[in-house]
Design a protein around this motif. Structure first.
Motif, PDB file in Angstrom:
ATOM      1  N   SER A  35       0.878  -1.173   0.000  1.00  0.00           N
ATOM      2  CA  SER A  35       0.000   0.000   0.000  1.00  0.00           C
ATOM      3  C   SER A  35       0.910   1.215   0.000  1.00  0.00           C
ATOM      4  N   ARG A  36       0.337   2.391   0.060  1.00  0.00           N
ATOM      5  CA  ARG A  36       1.144   3.600  -0.013  1.00  0.00           C
ATOM      6  C   ARG A  36       2.205   3.598   1.091  1.00  0.00           C
ATOM      7  N   ASN A  37       3.473   3.724   0.696  1.00  0.00           N
ATOM      8  CA  ASN A  37       4.608   3.793   1.627  1.00  0.00           C
ATOM      9  C   ASN A  37       4.768   2.533   2.474  1.00  0.00           C
ATOM     10  N   ASP A  38       4.254   1.406   2.008  1.00  0.00           N
ATOM     11  CA  ASP A  38       4.337   0.161   2.770  1.00  0.00           C
ATOM     12  C   ASP A  38       4.853  -0.929   1.836  1.00  0.00           C
ATOM     13  N   PHE A  39       6.019  -1.482   2.154  1.00  0.00           N
ATOM     14  CA  PHE A  39       6.706  -2.374   1.235  1.00  0.00           C
ATOM     15  C   PHE A  39       6.955  -3.740   1.870  1.00  0.00           C
ATOM     16  N   VAL A  40       7.132  -4.731   0.985  1.00  0.00           N
ATOM     17  CA  VAL A  40       7.515  -6.069   1.426  1.00  0.00           C
ATOM     18  C   VAL A  40       8.580  -6.592   0.475  1.00  0.00           C
ATOM     19  N   SER A  41       9.575  -7.269   1.024  1.00  0.00           N
ATOM     20  CA  SER A  41      10.661  -7.805   0.211  1.00  0.00           C
ATOM     21  C   SER A  41      10.753  -9.313   0.399  1.00  0.00           C
ATOM     22  N   ASP A  42      11.611  -9.933  -0.417  1.00  0.00           N
ATOM     23  CA  ASP A  42      11.882 -11.359  -0.267  1.00  0.00           C
ATOM     24  C   ASP A  42      12.394 -11.677   1.134  1.00  0.00           C
ATOM     25  N   VAL A  43      13.143 -10.740   1.722  1.00  0.00           N
ATOM     26  CA  VAL A  43      13.690 -10.979   3.056  1.00  0.00           C
ATOM     27  C   VAL A  43      12.580 -11.032   4.095  1.00  0.00           C
ATOM     28  N   ASP A  44      11.597 -10.126   4.008  1.00  0.00           N
ATOM     29  CA  ASP A  44      10.456 -10.175   4.928  1.00  0.00           C
ATOM     30  C   ASP A  44       9.811 -11.557   4.898  1.00  0.00           C
ATOM     31  N   ARG A  45       9.559 -12.049   3.694  1.00  0.00           N
ATOM     32  CA  ARG A  45       8.864 -13.328   3.552  1.00  0.00           C
ATOM     33  C   ARG A  45       9.719 -14.498   4.049  1.00  0.00           C
ATOM     34  N   ALA A  46      11.015 -14.483   3.725  1.00  0.00           N
ATOM     35  CA  ALA A  46      11.888 -15.574   4.161  1.00  0.00           C
ATOM     36  C   ALA A  46      12.039 -15.568   5.680  1.00  0.00           C
ATOM     37  N   ALA A  47      12.173 -14.374   6.271  1.00  0.00           N
ATOM     38  CA  ALA A  47      12.298 -14.275   7.730  1.00  0.00           C
ATOM     39  C   ALA A  47      11.017 -14.748   8.405  1.00  0.00           C
ATOM     40  N   GLU A  48       9.878 -14.381   7.847  1.00  0.00           N
ATOM     41  CA  GLU A  48       8.614 -14.827   8.427  1.00  0.00           C
ATOM     42  C   GLU A  48       8.473 -16.349   8.341  1.00  0.00           C
ATOM     43  N   ILE A  82       3.480 -11.714  14.874  1.00  0.00           N
ATOM     44  CA  ILE A  82       4.839 -11.676  14.313  1.00  0.00           C
ATOM     45  C   ILE A  82       5.011 -10.516  13.346  1.00  0.00           C
ATOM     46  N   ASP A  83       6.095  -9.779  13.512  1.00  0.00           N
ATOM     47  CA  ASP A  83       6.598  -8.879  12.470  1.00  0.00           C
ATOM     48  C   ASP A  83       8.023  -9.337  12.156  1.00  0.00           C
ATOM     49  N   PRO A  84       8.229  -9.984  11.019  1.00  0.00           N
ATOM     50  CA  PRO A  84       9.541 -10.566  10.745  1.00  0.00           C
ATOM     51  C   PRO A  84      10.629  -9.541  10.474  1.00  0.00           C
ATOM     52  N   PHE A  98      16.151  -1.546  12.438  1.00  0.00           N
ATOM     53  CA  PHE A  98      15.096  -2.511  12.118  1.00  0.00           C
ATOM     54  C   PHE A  98      15.215  -3.660  13.101  1.00  0.00           C
ATOM     55  N   ALA A  99      14.150  -4.461  13.194  1.00  0.00           N
ATOM     56  CA  ALA A  99      14.143  -5.514  14.214  1.00  0.00           C
ATOM     57  C   ALA A  99      13.150  -6.601  13.854  1.00  0.00           C
ATOM     58  N   VAL A 100      13.261  -7.712  14.553  1.00  0.00           N
ATOM     59  CA  VAL A 100      12.292  -8.800  14.527  1.00  0.00           C
ATOM     60  C   VAL A 100      11.430  -8.682  15.784  1.00  0.00           C
TER      61      VAL A 100
END
Length: 266
Positions: A35-48, A82-84, A98-100
């Protein structure tokens, strides 16, 4: 130690390894806009995925609410939140904040929480009734008696800006009353810093539960107070949060409440 906390720590460290592995080549990551100013990367998904794997291996029947995948299978009285990678925008820019974040709810009550900063190797942990720690050392909120000289953390509304005018009123009032306001960009770490006494208080609008669940427990177990903007207990539902020791929290509420519009008072 709370029986679930060791598993949460192991899961957070697993995610942290993935986050660090890609930190020097973020330009190669696939990034999508949620969404506006809200991003997700491959790292977010792999960490989750790494976190979920750890939790599922030990607690197969627990529910899991994770930022990237949403509500996952599992029912009952236990729910992991969870916030990965809290601070994805910082991470993608090479900004070192940044943090887990991992928390466990039992029948709506926070039971344990972990906020892990893999860059600094700082592990903030808490379990209900057992206090809060940073790398196994007990932490407490600062003992400041007023906003005079206080250092306050915040987060600017970046997704939903319906309440930007109200927020700017709060920001002005807080800036005039304190020694300074900081906006590092990772709510879970901001809350952990309040628990450790590095900042005296924190407020933000429009957080998700995964942004603040673990950090809220850290503050409570470190002797602080966490409420919504009107002093109630609905901060996980509303996403609007004020935190600090008892006196600072009260003083912050007194500054914030005159700025609230009708929606924020609800």
């Amino acid at each position: 130690m709370h029986p679930s906390l060791n598993i949460a720590i192991r899961a957070a460290r697993s995610a942290g390894k993935i986050i660090l592995r890609f930190s020097d080549r973020v330009d190669q990551l696939k990034v999508e806009t949620k969404s506006r100013n809200d991003f997700v990367s491959d790292v977010d998904r792999a960490a989750e995925a790494a976190i979920v794997q750890e939790l599922r291996g030990r607690f197969p029947n627990h529910a899991i609410l994770a930022e990237e995948s949403g509500e996952q299978a599992g029912k009952g009285d236990f729910q992991w939140i969870i916030d990965p990678l809290d601070g994805t925008t910082n991470y993608l820019h090479g900004f070192p904040q940044f943090a887990v974040s991992i928390a466990l709810l039992h029948k709506g009550q926070l039971e344990c929480g972990v906020v892990y900063d893999p860059l600094r190797e700082e592990l903030f942990t808490a379990a209900r009734g057992q206090g809060a720690q940073l790398n196994d050392r007990k932490i407490r909120v600062a003992n400041r008696q007023s906003l005079d000289g206080a250092l306050i953390g915040t987060g600017f509304p970046f997704r939903d800006q319906r309440h930007i005018d109200a927020y700017l009123g709060m920001f002005k009032a807080m800036t005039l009353a304190t020694a300074g306001v900081r906006r590092p960009g990772s709510a879970s770490l901001d809350l952990a810093y309040v628990a450790a006494g590095r900042t005296d208080g924190f407020w933000e609008l429009g957080l998700s539960s995964w942004d603040c669940a673990a950090g809220a427990l850290l503050i409570k177990e470190a002797g602080g107070t966490v409420t919504d903007l009107v002093g109630g207990e609905r901060f996980l539902d509303t996403g609007n949060l004020v935190a600090g020791n008892l006196r600072v929290h009260r003083a912050m509420l007194d500054l914030i409440q005159p700025c609230l519009n009708d929606q924020l008072k609800a």
